[in-house]
Design a protein around this motif. Sequence first.
Motif, PDB file in Angstrom:
ATOM      1  N   ASN A  76      -6.892   5.420  -7.762  1.00  0.00           N
ATOM      2  CA  ASN A  76      -6.747   5.351  -6.315  1.00  0.00           C
ATOM      3  C   ASN A  76      -7.325   4.506  -5.652  1.00  0.00           C
ATOM      4  O   ASN A  76      -8.900   4.710  -5.457  1.00  0.00           O
ATOM      5  CB  ASN A  76      -6.597   6.827  -5.578  1.00  0.00           C
ATOM      6  CG  ASN A  76      -6.048   6.700  -4.106  1.00  0.00           C
ATOM      7  OD1 ASN A  76      -6.084   5.424  -3.618  1.00  0.00           O
ATOM      8  ND2 ASN A  76      -5.379   7.436  -3.649  1.00  0.00           N
ATOM      9  N   VAL A  80       0.335   4.218  -4.687  1.00  0.00           N
ATOM     10  CA  VAL A  80      -0.251   4.842  -5.718  1.00  0.00           C
ATOM     11  C   VAL A  80      -0.915   4.142  -6.645  1.00  0.00           C
ATOM     12  O   VAL A  80      -1.513   4.545  -7.630  1.00  0.00           O
ATOM     13  CB  VAL A  80       1.181   5.223  -6.674  1.00  0.00           C
ATOM     14  CG1 VAL A  80       1.883   6.342  -5.741  1.00  0.00           C
ATOM     15  CG2 VAL A  80       1.965   4.332  -7.061  1.00  0.00           C
ATOM     16  N   SER A  81      -1.149   2.781  -6.273  1.00  0.00           N
ATOM     17  CA  SER A  81      -2.307   2.145  -6.948  1.00  0.00           C
ATOM     18  C   SER A  81      -1.830   1.698  -8.335  1.00  0.00           C
ATOM     19  O   SER A  81      -3.044   1.756  -9.075  1.00  0.00           O
ATOM     20  CB  SER A  81      -3.790   2.616  -6.724  1.00  0.00           C
ATOM     21  OG  SER A  81      -3.887   2.587  -5.484  1.00  0.00           O
TER      22      SER A  81
END
Length: 216
Positions: A23, A16-17
């Motif tokens: 992203n 999910v960064s």
Amino acid sequence: MNTFNKITAIITAGGVSNRFGSNKLLESLEGGKSVIITTIEKFLPFCDEIIIPCHDDVKEHIKKNISDNSKIAFASFGETRQKSVFNGLMECKKAGGCDIVLIHDGARPFIEPDTIKETVEKLKEYKGVCVGIYATDTIKITDETGKIIKTIDRNTVFCAQTPQGFDFKTILDAHKKLQDKNFTDDSSMLEYLGVEVYALEGTRTNKKITFREDLI
């Protein structure tokens, strides 16, 4: 020496960064291609199949930007990296399995083709291969308060990267046996089970994109 009839890559793309802020896999690199597309294209010449555990937005991005999708399949992403990889392995099993599997972070687009090739070659001798680099900084061990406890020999400190390559049956069995654990990389699972893993020295450019400054 072994020869391989089928080589599969599992490229993890389900994160999910949070630390990146958006992203990171969809961010553009120099030349206009995204991180995930650049990563996939590095593996296409070496693999018969590429399985990508990912979210729907990444899946649609890949379908739109890879002209020849014949080698690409998708798997459900998991709550953890380990679960995502396991989903990829099970997808591979449904397709008849393979001889060896290369497991790589989708956020490592700077992998050198020679490193992928050398990983495959080493899998003719070993059940597991872990790419990485030896530490150059002095390594300190601290306690929970931040107090330095000791300094260790950096010559024996190996910083793991990906790809990590495995005999397919060996790594699938490891994932099945250790489903209730949470390992951050796959070679650790074989180490836990007492299976020898070979350390293959890679390159310092093979960094994982975690923060925005990593794109510079």
